[in-house]
Scaffold this motif. Structure first.
Motif, short mmCIF file in Angstrom:
data_model
loop_
_atom_site.label_atom_id
_atom_site.label_comp_id
_atom_site.label_asym_id
_atom_site.label_seq_id
_atom_site.Cartn_x
_atom_site.Cartn_y
_atom_site.Cartn_z
N GLY A 147 0.85 -1.19 0.00
CA GLY A 147 0.00 0.00 0.00
C GLY A 147 0.88 1.23 0.00
N THR A 148 0.33 2.36 -0.40
CA THR A 148 1.15 3.56 -0.51
C THR A 148 0.76 4.58 0.56
N ALA A 149 1.71 5.42 0.89
CA ALA A 149 1.50 6.50 1.85
C ALA A 149 2.40 7.67 1.43
N THR A 150 2.24 8.80 2.09
CA THR A 150 3.00 10.00 1.72
C THR A 150 3.74 10.56 2.92
N PHE A 151 5.01 10.85 2.70
CA PHE A 151 5.87 11.48 3.71
C PHE A 151 5.97 12.97 3.37
N PRO B 27 -0.04 30.00 -2.47
CA PRO B 27 -0.15 30.10 -1.00
C PRO B 27 1.11 29.54 -0.35
N ASP B 28 1.57 30.14 0.75
CA ASP B 28 2.78 29.70 1.43
C ASP B 28 2.69 28.24 1.87
N SER B 29 1.49 27.84 2.30
CA SER B 29 1.33 26.47 2.82
C SER B 29 1.62 25.44 1.74
N VAL B 30 1.33 25.76 0.52
CA VAL B 30 1.58 24.84 -0.58
C VAL B 30 3.03 24.93 -1.03
N ARG B 31 3.55 26.13 -1.11
CA ARG B 31 4.86 26.33 -1.69
C ARG B 31 5.97 25.76 -0.80
N GLN B 32 5.77 25.73 0.54
CA GLN B 32 6.85 25.32 1.43
C GLN B 32 6.62 23.93 2.00
N GLN B 33 6.00 23.08 1.21
CA GLN B 33 5.78 21.70 1.62
C GLN B 33 6.37 20.78 0.58
N ALA B 34 7.19 19.84 1.04
CA ALA B 34 7.78 18.86 0.12
C ALA B 34 7.25 17.48 0.49
N THR B 35 6.91 16.68 -0.49
CA THR B 35 6.35 15.36 -0.21
C THR B 35 7.07 14.28 -1.00
N ALA B 36 7.00 13.06 -0.49
CA ALA B 36 7.51 11.90 -1.22
C ALA B 36 6.60 10.73 -0.93
N GLY B 37 6.11 10.09 -1.94
CA GLY B 37 5.29 8.89 -1.75
C GLY B 37 6.18 7.70 -1.48
N PHE B 38 5.68 6.75 -0.71
CA PHE B 38 6.43 5.52 -0.50
C PHE B 38 5.45 4.36 -0.37
#
Lengths: 156, 174
Positions: A147-151, B27-38
């Motif tokens: 399953g996938t999740a986001t960090f 918006p700042d909340s969007v611009r300063q968020q980094a994500t990575a799926g796993f």
């Protein structure tokens, strides 16, 4: 007078580009190095859990779950903060994730934990590892589950 | 005329850069968020199962003028030693069926056998001791079998009768 015209043109362009450059320098970036893997787990007539420690990558089991080894790794991410500005960032972990397996079988993953747990980075490129708790039902169907999740990392 | 030309140039620059500025403000909340799926992975396999298919039967023995022992090995052979001699009877090693997908790799199975087991019986209250348990894993995949033998010491003038005891074996996957 042609010189003055070019200078005005240049200054105007620079002023308009500066906000873009400033915004880029405050961003953090995240790169995934490894997925989260609980390895091989044996079932029994009793339900139980498998808990993966993000600091050690070691899986401990409770209840009727049997730890049968295999590939057991914490998820790993590299968090990079911009070359200018402070090192502070906040880690936002998933609340839970559902792993799907053979047929309609599912397992719930929750209690995500990270190492380091939160916030201020140690350097410009930090390794952050993530573990979690997997809930295995009694006589859970055999097979591979994923399953996938986001960090998420945010900066103030 | 030259002054007029310079005004024209400034206006031209603004008209070129305005579209770029209209894209920039997020918006700042969007611009300063980094994500990575796993992905989270797990493989569920059945635990090991162990079920007895045959008891360990030492057979009949005749005590002699000296103490001795009777041994049934994990290869189903029987041997008497000391003053003890074998008597015609059926005998055989204990057998256990090992089940479970994890049993496919026999080399990873670890067997734990008892150290000593007391048998009781005879005409009442007598005891014998079984020891030197030996185990052997045979087969592969779904057909793995554990065969267990042991040695029982028999004393001089051991009272006649049937002696029985219970023992436990454990199989783990390492």
């Amino acid at each position: 007078m042609h010189g003055t015209s070019y200078a005005r043109l240049l200054v105007g362009t620079l002023l308009l580009l500066l906000p873009e450059i400033a915004a880029a320098q405050t961003q953090a970036s995240v790169v995934k190095n490894a997925d989260l893997s609980f390895g091989n787990l044996g079932t029994s007539p009793s339900a139980g859990t498998a808990i993966l420690d993000p600091a050690t990558g070691i899986v401990t089991v409770t209840g009727g779950v049997v730890n049968l080894g295999g590939t057991q790794t914490a998820a790993s991410f590299t968090v990079s903060t911009p070359p200018a500005g402070n090192l502070f960032y906040t880690i936002i972990l998933p609340l839970n994730a559902t792993l799907t397996g053979p047929g309609s079988a599912t397992m719930l993953v929750d209690t995500f934990t990270s190492n380091p747990p939160c916030c201020s980075g140690k350097g410009r490129n930090d390794i952050v590892t993530v573990g979690a708790t997997l809930h295995v039902s009694a006589n859970q169907a055999q097979g591979n589950y994923s399953g996938t999740a986001t960090f998420i990392v945010t900066r103030p | 005329m030259k002054k007029t030309l310079s005004h024209v140039l400034t206006i031209a620059v603004l008209s070129l850069t305005l579209p770029a500025r209209s894209v920039e403000p997020l918006p700042d909340s969007v611009r300063q968020q980094a994500t990575a799926g796993f992905t989270a992975w797990a493989r569920v396999v059945s635990g090991l199962g162990l079920s007895k298919t045959a008891d360990l039967e030492m057979g009949a023995v005749t005590p002699g003028g000296a103490a001795g022992s009777i041994t049934v090995s994990a290869d189903d052979t029987r041997r008497a030693s000391g003053g003890v001699s074998t008597a015609a009877s059926s005998y055989g090693a204990a057998r256990f069926a090992v089940s479970g997908a994890a049993a496919a790799d026999v080399s990873r199975l670890r067997v734990s056998l008892p150290d000593r087991v007391v048998l009781s019986g005879g005409s009442g209250g007598e005891m014998l001791t079984a020891h030197a348990f030996t185990g052997r894993l045979v087969g592969s995949g779904a057909g793995v079998e554990l065969i267990v033998g042991a040695t029982v010491d028999v004393g001089v003038g051991q009272p006649a009768g049937r002696y029985t005891g219970t023992f436990t074996v454990t199989v783990n996957e390492s």
